[in-house]
Write a protein that holds these residues in place. Structure first.
Motif, PDB file in Angstrom:
ATOM      1  N   GLN A 122       3.894  -6.499  -4.289  1.00  0.00           N
ATOM      2  CA  GLN A 122       2.340  -5.397  -4.221  1.00  0.00           C
ATOM      3  C   GLN A 122       1.355  -5.691  -3.451  1.00  0.00           C
ATOM      4  O   GLN A 122       1.005  -4.804  -2.695  1.00  0.00           O
ATOM      5  N   ILE A 123       0.923  -6.692  -3.724  1.00  0.00           N
ATOM      6  CA  ILE A 123      -0.469  -7.283  -2.655  1.00  0.00           C
ATOM      7  C   ILE A 123       0.022  -7.167  -1.307  1.00  0.00           C
ATOM      8  O   ILE A 123      -0.609  -6.617  -0.513  1.00  0.00           O
ATOM      9  N   LEU A 124       1.292  -7.790  -0.937  1.00  0.00           N
ATOM     10  CA  LEU A 124       1.653  -7.958   0.628  1.00  0.00           C
ATOM     11  C   LEU A 124       1.727  -6.395   1.301  1.00  0.00           C
ATOM     12  O   LEU A 124       1.413  -6.054   2.154  1.00  0.00           O
ATOM     13  N   VAL A 125       2.490  -5.725   0.331  1.00  0.00           N
ATOM     14  CA  VAL A 125       2.993  -4.182   0.720  1.00  0.00           C
ATOM     15  C   VAL A 125       1.703  -3.496   0.909  1.00  0.00           C
ATOM     16  O   VAL A 125       1.517  -2.701   1.961  1.00  0.00           O
ATOM     17  N   LEU A 126       0.748  -3.738  -0.014  1.00  0.00           N
ATOM     18  CA  LEU A 126      -0.597  -2.936  -0.089  1.00  0.00           C
ATOM     19  C   LEU A 126      -1.259  -3.303   1.286  1.00  0.00           C
ATOM     20  O   LEU A 126      -1.614  -2.326   2.151  1.00  0.00           O
ATOM     21  N   HIS A 127      -1.243  -4.408   1.660  1.00  0.00           N
ATOM     22  CA  HIS A 127      -1.835  -4.934   2.882  1.00  0.00           C
ATOM     23  C   HIS A 127      -1.451  -4.562   4.277  1.00  0.00           C
ATOM     24  O   HIS A 127      -1.641  -3.961   4.950  1.00  0.00           O
ATOM     25  N   ALA A 128       0.044  -4.789   4.287  1.00  0.00           N
ATOM     26  CA  ALA A 128       0.739  -4.301   5.499  1.00  0.00           C
ATOM     27  C   ALA A 128       0.961  -3.011   5.534  1.00  0.00           C
ATOM     28  O   ALA A 128       0.996  -2.616   6.721  1.00  0.00           O
ATOM     29  N   TRP A 129       1.644  -2.296   4.544  1.00  0.00           N
ATOM     30  CA  TRP A 129       2.139  -1.001   4.945  1.00  0.00           C
ATOM     31  C   TRP A 129       1.068   0.069   4.584  1.00  0.00           C
ATOM     32  O   TRP A 129       1.045   1.092   5.518  1.00  0.00           O
ATOM     33  N   GLU A 130       0.063  -0.231   3.769  1.00  0.00           N
ATOM     34  CA  GLU A 130      -1.044   0.808   3.423  1.00  0.00           C
ATOM     35  C   GLU A 130      -2.319   0.237   4.126  1.00  0.00           C
ATOM     36  O   GLU A 130      -3.254   1.139   4.281  1.00  0.00           O
ATOM     37  N   GLY A 131      -2.275  -0.852   4.935  1.00  0.00           N
ATOM     38  CA  GLY A 131      -3.483  -1.324   5.858  1.00  0.00           C
ATOM     39  C   GLY A 131      -4.705  -1.394   4.764  1.00  0.00           C
ATOM     40  O   GLY A 131      -5.950  -1.333   5.361  1.00  0.00           O
ATOM     41  N   LEU A 132      -4.585  -1.848   3.375  1.00  0.00           N
ATOM     42  CA  LEU A 132      -5.862  -2.116   2.830  1.00  0.00           C
ATOM     43  C   LEU A 132      -6.422  -3.630   3.304  1.00  0.00           C
ATOM     44  O   LEU A 132      -5.580  -4.623   3.092  1.00  0.00           O
ATOM     45  N   GLY A 133      -7.532  -3.626   3.332  1.00  0.00           N
ATOM     46  CA  GLY A 133      -8.448  -4.681   3.455  1.00  0.00           C
ATOM     47  C   GLY A 133      -8.943  -5.427   2.089  1.00  0.00           C
ATOM     48  O   GLY A 133      -8.601  -4.728   0.923  1.00  0.00           O
ATOM     49  N   GLY A 134      -9.631  -6.471   2.093  1.00  0.00           N
ATOM     50  CA  GLY A 134     -10.092  -7.092   0.661  1.00  0.00           C
ATOM     51  C   GLY A 134     -10.743  -5.911  -0.164  1.00  0.00           C
ATOM     52  O   GLY A 134     -10.121  -6.270  -1.394  1.00  0.00           O
ATOM     53  N   THR A 135     -11.670  -5.281   0.234  1.00  0.00           N
ATOM     54  CA  THR A 135     -12.511  -4.496  -0.747  1.00  0.00           C
ATOM     55  C   THR A 135     -11.767  -3.312  -1.145  1.00  0.00           C
ATOM     56  O   THR A 135     -11.633  -3.280  -2.386  1.00  0.00           O
TER      57      THR A 135
END
Length: 165
Positions: A122-135
């Protein structure tokens, strides 16, 4: 008429703007995680929740709030599915059963992701696919910014360790 903490009115025009700005992103988020036949209904549920809870949608973080809500809606949806009787369980795990894995064409990536926990994926996909950064990642996960950064770092390390030789 509902309004947010800043006194901004949360009316039909507010919702139309929220819909135009984020409905496609929410649909894509769910499309990568749920059966195709359910995605439109799940997207509608997320947006209906945003309308019902419009006072709770942060003005400066609407999309992370919608992603977090989509995660809850999806979890509730999965709980409603009929259970599989134990005597009918397959001998091996079906990697194609996870839409997030099915969306990945590269076999090495699929194998590595399948080896991770659902939270790490979930964390990796949110970062890679959805482009979410830290905040934004922290808001979706419901943890602190530092916690999100640490979780992303750990997930990346586990992905590297799981990578096929």
């Amino acid at each position: 008429m509902a309004s947010d903490e800043r006194g901004a009115v949360r009316d039909d025009a507010w919702f139309e703007e929220l819909y135009r700005a984020h409905a496609t992103a929410v649909y894509r988020y769910l499309r990568r995680r749920a059966p195709a036949a359910d995605v439109e209904d799940l997207t509608a549920d997320v947006l209906a929740t945003a309308w019902r809870r419009r006072e709770d949608v942060p003005a400066d973080a609407a999309l992370p709030w919608l992603y977090r809500t989509a995660g809850f809606v999806l979890a509730n949806h999965r709980r409603k599915l009929l259970p599989v009787p134990v005597d009918e369980l397959p001998d091996s795990r079906d990697e194609d059963g996870d839409p997030a894995l099915a969306a990945v064409a590269d076999d090495d990536v699929r194998v590595a992701l399948a080896a991770l926990s659902e939270r790490d994926r979930q964390i990796l996909v949110l970062h890679a696919w959805e482009g979410l950064g830290g905040t934004e990642l922290a808001q979706v996960l419901g943890i602190s910014r530092g916690g999100a950064d640490a979780a992303l770092s750990r997930a990346r390390a586990r992905l590297a360790a799981a990578w096929p030789d």
